[in-house]
Design an enzyme around this catalytic site. Sequence first.
Site, PDB file in Angstrom:
ATOM      1  N   LYS A  74       0.846  -1.197   0.000  1.00  0.00           N
ATOM      2  CA  LYS A  74       0.000   0.000   0.000  1.00  0.00           C
ATOM      3  C   LYS A  74       0.879   1.244   0.000  1.00  0.00           C
ATOM      4  CE  LYS A  74      -3.791   2.048   2.748  1.00  0.00           C
ATOM      5  NZ  LYS A  74      -4.678   1.815   3.901  1.00  0.00           N
ATOM      6  N   SER A 148      -9.357   1.625   3.096  1.00  0.00           N
ATOM      7  CA  SER A 148      -8.590   2.430   2.170  1.00  0.00           C
ATOM      8  C   SER A 148      -7.567   1.593   1.388  1.00  0.00           C
ATOM      9  CB  SER A 148      -7.847   3.524   2.959  1.00  0.00           C
ATOM     10  OG  SER A 148      -6.963   2.961   3.938  1.00  0.00           O
ATOM     11  N   SER A 172      -9.737  -0.828   7.367  1.00  0.00           N
ATOM     12  CA  SER A 172      -9.153  -0.838   6.026  1.00  0.00           C
ATOM     13  C   SER A 172      -8.405  -2.121   5.688  1.00  0.00           C
ATOM     14  CB  SER A 172      -8.210   0.359   5.858  1.00  0.00           C
ATOM     15  OG  SER A 172      -8.931   1.565   5.964  1.00  0.00           O
TER      16      SER A 172
END
Length: 583
Positions: A74, A148, A172
Site C-alpha cells: 500500500k 482504504s 481498512s
Amino acid sequence: MTTLPPDPEPVLPPPPSAYQRTIAAFDRITEVDRPELWITLRTLEEVLVDAKAVDARVAAGEDLPLAGTLLAVKDLIDVAGLPTTAGCPSYASVPETSATVVSRLTAAGSVVLGKTNLDQFATGLAGTRSPYGVVASALDRDKVAGGSSSGSAVAVALGLVDLALGTDTAGSGRVPAALNGVIGLKPTLGLVPKTGVVPASRSYDCVSLFARTLTTGQVALAVMTGPDEGDPMSRPWPADVRLSAGRRPRVAVPDEAGLALLAEAARPVFAEVVKRLRAAGSVVEPVDIAPLLEAGKLLYGGALVAERYAAVGEFLAGNPAGADPTVSGIILAAGELRAHDLAADQQRLAEARSRCERLLAGFDALVLPTVPDHPSIEEALADPVGVGRRLGVYTSFVNPLDLAAVAVPAVRGPYGVTVVARAFEDQVALDLAAVLTDEQAPTPYPEPGADLVVFGAHLRGQPLNERLTTLGARFTGAVLTSEGYLMKLLPGDVPQPAVIAETDAGSALAGERWRLSPAGLGRFAAGLEPPFVLGRVELDDGSTPLAVLCAPDAKAETADLSRYECWRAYLRFASTAGRRDPG
C-alpha cells in the site's frame, strides 16, 4: 517366474522459482488490465533482479519462509527507491530505506512488485477517494473494492501477488478483504511496527496484511511481528497469552438487533457461518453488540479524528494539488476540535473498553459480519461519507477497543465474516478463522512459547486435560520418546501413569506435545501435585522438551505398564478386561 521391478516413485517437479513466478505475475498483470490498482509498478527487469537474488539464496541453502512469494505494498508504506504518495501526488517523497515490515518480508524471501492505490491518506472505506483512479472490486467491476487498502486487496484477489500490505484504522484491512473474497489479518495494535508508515491516526493505526490463504498469511504475519526501536508504540508479546481457545470455544455473535443493518442477501450467509461454527464444536451465543457499535462511532464522529489532523492537517491546509475534497474536508474540520473535546472522548473510549470487557467476559471470540452490504461505485461517489460510515459499522470499534481481528471470506458472496479476539489473543481468532477456511498453520502465532509433553491424565479427552486448556495451551502434535522410559500405574481415584527415566530397562512411550505461554507454564507447574514433577524428556527426534514426569521414588509400589507404550492403549486394555493391570 520373472519378478517385475517396482514402479519408480513419481518425481515431483520443483516448485516454481521466484524468477518464474515473477514472469507469470507480469503476464497476469497484462491479462487483467487493471492499471488503477497501482500507483507505482516496478518494471519486470527490476523485479527479476530481486527474484534472482532470492533464488540464489535458496540455492545456497538459506531457509526463507516466504521464498518466492510476491508482495504488493500500500502506497502509505515506504519501499526504498519508490515514491511514497499516500494517494496524493504532491505529497510524494522517495525514501532511502524501506519500512520495517517491508524489510522483514523481503529478508524472508518476498519480492516486491510495486505500490498500490488507496483512499488518500487512508481516509475512507470504499476505495473511491484517489486521484489515481477508483479501484473496483475483483468480484464485480460495478461495485467498490473497499478502502482504504483497495489496491492491495484487489491485487491479491486477482492473483497478481500472494501477499499485500495494507493499513487498518477503522477497518481498512478487513472491509477490502470481504469485498474481494480474500483473507485480511489485523493484528493486535503494536505487534507489527509502523516504522516507515505514513500515519493516519497514530493511536489506532496498524499495518495489516492480505493473503490468498490463511496459512501463508499467518507465516508472513509472524515474520512482520516484533518490536522496533523506530516505533515507540510497538509492543512485545506479554509473558502470559492464550494460544488456544480449547476444544469447545465459546463464541459470541450479534443478536437480531445487531444484525439489523445487514443486507437481506447477507443474512442467510451469516447464518450458515454460525451453523458451521456450531458443527465444529463451538458454543455460540447471541449478544447485544450495541455498545461496540457506539464505540466505533467515536473514531470518526467524535474528537478522536483530531489525530488525523495531527498527521497531515498542516499539509492539506495548504490546498495541495491532487488533494481529494472529501478527505480534505474530514481532516481539516478535525483541526477545529478543542483539546478538552478530545480528552472527553478519550474518557468515553476508556469506559467503552470496560463495557467491552464485560460484554465478552466468558467468550473466546466475537464473530460478526465484516460489512453489511456491497455498495456500487456510483452510490459511493454520490454519498462518499454515508457509504463509508455504513461499510465501517462492524469494523470501526476494533482498533479503538484494542482488539485483534481476522477477516475471512464467507461461505458465498462478497460479505465475509470477521473473528474478533482480545488483544494478544490473535491465535484464538486465527484458530476460529481456520474452521471457516479449512486450513491450519503448522505453528501458532506468535511462535515463542514453552513446549510441554504429557503422557497420562493430561492428554486430550482425559480427566485432567482441562488444566491445560484453561491456561490457553495449544495441542501441537503426538510425540514418541526415545528408548529408556518406564510407565507405572499410580494408585488413586483418577488413574494416572508415572513416567520415569530408566535407561537400562525402559521403552519408547507415546505422548502429546502442548504449547503454553511462559506464564501459563509457570501456573501449570505451580498446580502440579506430588509425585509429579517437570523434567526434561528425550524424544525420538533428539529434542528434549519439558514433560510431566514422576519422582523416581514413586515407582516402588506401582504396576509396570511400559509394554503398552501408550496410556490410551493401557486404558483400552483395562476397559476390555474390566480391571487394572496388576503388573
